[in-house]
Design a protein around this motif. Structure first.
Motif, PDB file in Angstrom:
ATOM      1  N   MET A 270       1.039  -5.919 -20.132  1.00 23.24           N
ATOM      2  CA  MET A 270       2.412  -6.165 -20.567  1.00 23.24           C
ATOM      3  C   MET A 270       2.531  -6.368 -22.074  1.00 23.24           C
ATOM      4  O   MET A 270       3.609  -6.180 -22.649  1.00 23.24           O
ATOM      5  CB  MET A 270       2.960  -7.400 -19.842  1.00 23.24           C
ATOM      6  CG  MET A 270       4.430  -7.664 -20.055  1.00 23.24           C
ATOM      7  SD  MET A 270       5.473  -6.367 -19.367  1.00 23.24           S
ATOM      8  CE  MET A 270       5.234  -6.673 -17.621  1.00 23.24           C
ATOM      9  N   LEU A 271       1.425  -6.720 -22.745  1.00 21.91           N
ATOM     10  CA  LEU A 271       1.500  -7.040 -24.171  1.00 21.91           C
ATOM     11  C   LEU A 271       2.067  -5.897 -25.017  1.00 21.91           C
ATOM     12  O   LEU A 271       2.983  -6.119 -25.822  1.00 21.91           O
ATOM     13  CB  LEU A 271       0.116  -7.460 -24.684  1.00 21.91           C
ATOM     14  CG  LEU A 271      -0.408  -8.795 -24.137  1.00 21.91           C
ATOM     15  CD1 LEU A 271      -1.823  -9.048 -24.640  1.00 21.91           C
ATOM     16  CD2 LEU A 271       0.503  -9.946 -24.527  1.00 21.91           C
ATOM     17  N   PRO A 272       1.565  -4.663 -24.889  1.00 25.65           N
ATOM     18  CA  PRO A 272       2.176  -3.569 -25.680  1.00 25.65           C
ATOM     19  C   PRO A 272       3.636  -3.330 -25.299  1.00 25.65           C
ATOM     20  O   PRO A 272       4.445  -2.927 -26.146  1.00 25.65           O
ATOM     21  CB  PRO A 272       1.302  -2.354 -25.342  1.00 25.65           C
ATOM     22  CG  PRO A 272       0.039  -2.917 -24.804  1.00 25.65           C
ATOM     23  CD  PRO A 272       0.409  -4.173 -24.114  1.00 25.65           C
ATOM     24  N   GLN A 273       3.980  -3.571 -24.033  1.00 30.16           N
ATOM     25  CA  GLN A 273       5.354  -3.358 -23.599  1.00 30.16           C
ATOM     26  C   GLN A 273       6.299  -4.383 -24.232  1.00 30.16           C
ATOM     27  O   GLN A 273       7.455  -4.069 -24.526  1.00 30.16           O
ATOM     28  CB  GLN A 273       5.442  -3.441 -22.078  1.00 30.16           C
ATOM     29  CG  GLN A 273       4.572  -2.443 -21.337  1.00 30.16           C
ATOM     30  CD  GLN A 273       4.924  -1.009 -21.680  1.00 30.16           C
ATOM     31  OE1 GLN A 273       4.272  -0.370 -22.495  1.00 30.16           O
ATOM     32  NE2 GLN A 273       5.982  -0.513 -21.077  1.00 30.16           N
ATOM     33  N   ILE A 274       5.802  -5.595 -24.430  1.00 29.31           N
ATOM     34  CA  ILE A 274       6.622  -6.617 -25.104  1.00 29.31           C
ATOM     35  C   ILE A 274       6.872  -6.214 -26.551  1.00 29.31           C
ATOM     36  O   ILE A 274       7.978  -6.370 -27.070  1.00 29.31           O
ATOM     37  CB  ILE A 274       5.937  -7.985 -25.016  1.00 29.31           C
ATOM     38  CG1 ILE A 274       5.890  -8.457 -23.554  1.00 29.31           C
ATOM     39  CG2 ILE A 274       6.656  -9.012 -25.892  1.00 29.31           C
ATOM     40  CD1 ILE A 274       5.133  -9.739 -23.350  1.00 29.31           C
ATOM     41  N   THR A 275       5.847  -5.675 -27.203  1.00 26.70           N
ATOM     42  CA  THR A 275       6.029  -5.172 -28.564  1.00 26.70           C
ATOM     43  C   THR A 275       7.069  -4.057 -28.584  1.00 26.70           C
ATOM     44  O   THR A 275       7.936  -4.009 -29.463  1.00 26.70           O
ATOM     45  CB  THR A 275       4.697  -4.657 -29.129  1.00 26.70           C
ATOM     46  OG1 THR A 275       3.742  -5.714 -29.114  1.00 26.70           O
ATOM     47  CG2 THR A 275       4.868  -4.132 -30.538  1.00 26.70           C
ATOM     48  N   GLY A 276       6.983  -3.164 -27.611  1.00 25.78           N
ATOM     49  CA  GLY A 276       7.969  -2.085 -27.519  1.00 25.78           C
ATOM     50  C   GLY A 276       9.373  -2.603 -27.285  1.00 25.78           C
ATOM     51  O   GLY A 276      10.352  -2.063 -27.822  1.00 25.78           O
ATOM     52  N   LEU A 277       9.491  -3.676 -26.490  1.00 24.59           N
ATOM     53  CA  LEU A 277      10.811  -4.271 -26.253  1.00 24.59           C
ATOM     54  C   LEU A 277      11.386  -4.846 -27.540  1.00 24.59           C
ATOM     55  O   LEU A 277      12.573  -4.676 -27.836  1.00 24.59           O
ATOM     56  CB  LEU A 277      10.696  -5.371 -25.194  1.00 24.59           C
ATOM     57  CG  LEU A 277      11.977  -6.174 -24.923  1.00 24.59           C
ATOM     58  CD1 LEU A 277      13.081  -5.276 -24.378  1.00 24.59           C
ATOM     59  CD2 LEU A 277      11.703  -7.323 -23.962  1.00 24.59           C
ATOM     60  N   ALA A 278      10.536  -5.525 -28.320  1.00 19.00           N
ATOM     61  CA  ALA A 278      11.005  -6.092 -29.585  1.00 19.00           C
ATOM     62  C   ALA A 278      11.507  -5.002 -30.521  1.00 19.00           C
ATOM     63  O   ALA A 278      12.559  -5.145 -31.160  1.00 19.00           O
ATOM     64  CB  ALA A 278       9.884  -6.885 -30.249  1.00 19.00           C
ATOM     65  N   LEU A 279      10.786  -3.894 -30.593  1.00 22.11           N
ATOM     66  CA  LEU A 279      11.222  -2.789 -31.441  1.00 22.11           C
ATOM     67  C   LEU A 279      12.508  -2.162 -30.908  1.00 22.11           C
ATOM     68  O   LEU A 279      13.392  -1.788 -31.683  1.00 22.11           O
ATOM     69  CB  LEU A 279      10.118  -1.738 -31.531  1.00 22.11           C
ATOM     70  CG  LEU A 279       8.865  -2.148 -32.310  1.00 22.11           C
ATOM     71  CD1 LEU A 279       7.813  -1.054 -32.237  1.00 22.11           C
ATOM     72  CD2 LEU A 279       9.209  -2.443 -33.759  1.00 22.11           C
ATOM     73  N   SER A 280      12.615  -2.048 -29.594  1.00 22.28           N
ATOM     74  CA  SER A 280      13.825  -1.471 -29.005  1.00 22.28           C
ATOM     75  C   SER A 280      15.047  -2.327 -29.298  1.00 22.28           C
ATOM     76  O   SER A 280      16.126  -1.816 -29.610  1.00 22.28           O
ATOM     77  CB  SER A 280      13.648  -1.302 -27.492  1.00 22.28           C
ATOM     78  OG  SER A 280      12.613  -0.400 -27.195  1.00 22.28           O
ATOM     79  N   LEU A 281      14.876  -3.648 -29.188  1.00 21.35           N
ATOM     80  CA  LEU A 281      15.991  -4.546 -29.479  1.00 21.35           C
ATOM     81  C   LEU A 281      16.369  -4.491 -30.955  1.00 21.35           C
ATOM     82  O   LEU A 281      17.540  -4.581 -31.314  1.00 21.35           O
ATOM     83  CB  LEU A 281      15.638  -5.980 -29.081  1.00 21.35           C
ATOM     84  CG  LEU A 281      15.501  -6.242 -27.581  1.00 21.35           C
ATOM     85  CD1 LEU A 281      15.046  -7.669 -27.328  1.00 21.35           C
ATOM     86  CD2 LEU A 281      16.823  -5.974 -26.860  1.00 21.35           C
ATOM     87  N   GLY A 282      15.363  -4.329 -31.813  1.00 17.14           N
ATOM     88  CA  GLY A 282      15.652  -4.256 -33.234  1.00 17.14           C
ATOM     89  C   GLY A 282      16.319  -2.966 -33.637  1.00 17.14           C
ATOM     90  O   GLY A 282      17.101  -2.932 -34.593  1.00 17.14           O
TER      91      GLY A 282
END
Length: 343
Positions: A259-271
């Motif tokens: 899940m760790l890379p997916q959380i990073t992807g979520l942060a970028l998506s929200l930004g």
């Protein structure tokens, strides 16, 4: 131990801040310059609209000179840039050419909440569903993987605007299940205290929301599936199973690591959600930033174009900066890699 873990963090933070500040200054310059490279003169279009039917050349020329001075286009472009830079520092994004004298900041403020209202729930929903489906297919494999994987691949490969066009044609035009355009009925005025207006917004909201959720599911599920398969085949999983540790506990650690890379992807998506799927907004004529930016480009409304792209740039840079700093805090290897490169 804590001091060891945070070793090099101030230097890492300072270097990242410097690079992002430099990138931001370059973004400001490009936001100013690129709209002005569009062929044509916006003042000509304004004067032509204002002087429709006028036959006095002197009057038309006076109008042209007045609007040119009013918008500061009579100055050399380098002077225009420094005026623009000073206004940006003060938080002034200028006045719209097309909707003079309406401030650009007011126009963006009136549109950005529509984009956020659409993008934020779609990103969060697509992220949760996509990761759940990706983890499930990566763990179960077999028939589930053979059925879902091609579907995920299709959703991730199709462009958002192409998917939007397809959905509008089939579900709005052919089947009439959803409204195909706008954010509310064309004969209504925005009034959030009116139940009929709220119902109209919800009705027009469904198709663009479902479109963006499905596109998000495709990318998220593929990423989670790949990471789950990688972690399930890792040495620590094999060792844990040989030690007799319950599979449920092993799987929990596997999915937590995946899940760790997916959380990073979520942060970028929200930004990047302000700038994400803008073309899909245009397809649906949704009253968000994408539609406003498209209209400003067509009208050569430089201040509106620059204001929209500047806001998108700030959101993208801020999201990447936050992710870089979080990764530097969580993973010391990131800071060590930078120190090795400097050495």
């Amino acid at each position: 131990m804590k001091g060891f873990q945070l070793k090099g963090l101030p230097r890492y933070f300072a270097k990242k801040s410097l690079w992002y500040l430099l990138t931001f200054l370059i973004a400001i310059f490009l936001n100013f310059l690129l709209p002005r490279l569009i062929p044509g003169n916006p003042v000509n279009a304004i004067v032509a609209r204002m002087s429709a039917g006028a036959t006095d050349y002197a009057t038309v020329q006076m109008m042209y000179d007045t609007y040119t001075r009013l918008f500061g286009l009579d100055k050399p472009i380098w002077q225009q840039f420094f005026v623009y830079l000073g206004n940006v520092i003060k938080g002034d994004l200028g006045i719209s050419f097309t909707f003079y004298p309406r401030p650009v900041a007011d126009m963006i403020g009136a549109s950005v909440h529509w984009t956020l209202m659409l993008q934020f729930p779609a990103i969060i929903t697509g992220w949760f569903i996509g990761n759940a489906l990706g983890a499930f297919t990566g763990y179960r494999k077999g028939i589930f993987d053979r059925v879902f994987f091609p579907f995920f691949l299709f959703l991730s490969a199709i462009p958002a605007f192409g998917f939007a066009y397809t959905n509008v044609y089939f579900f709005a035009v052919r089947l009439g299940l959803f409204p195909g355009s706008l954010g509310y009925a064309f004969d209504m005025l925005p009034n959030w205290t009116n139940p009929d207006f709220i119902l109209s917004v919800i009705s027009h909201y469904r198709l663009p929301f479902l479109t963006m959720v499905l596109v998000a599911i495709g990318g998220q599920s593929l990423g989670m599936r790949q990471m789950s398969i990688y972690e399930l085949n890792a040495d620590y999983v094999k060792y844990a199973r040989l030690m007799g540790i319950k599979d449920r506990k092993v799987v929990w650690y596997v999915f937590r690591n995946a899940m760790l890379p997916q959380i990073t992807g979520l942060a970028l998506s929200l930004g990047t959600m302000i700038g994400g799927n803008l073309i899909a907004e245009i397809v649906f004529s949704y009253p968000g930033i994408g539609t406003m930016l498209f209209s400003a480009i067509r009208a050569q409304d430089f201040p509106v174009i620059s204001g929209c792209t500047l806001m998108i740039s700030i959101m993208v840079l801020a999201a990447n900066f936050v992710v870089d700093i979080i990764c530097g805090i969580i993973d010391p290897r990131v800071r060590m890699t930078q120190q090795e490169e400097e050495a």
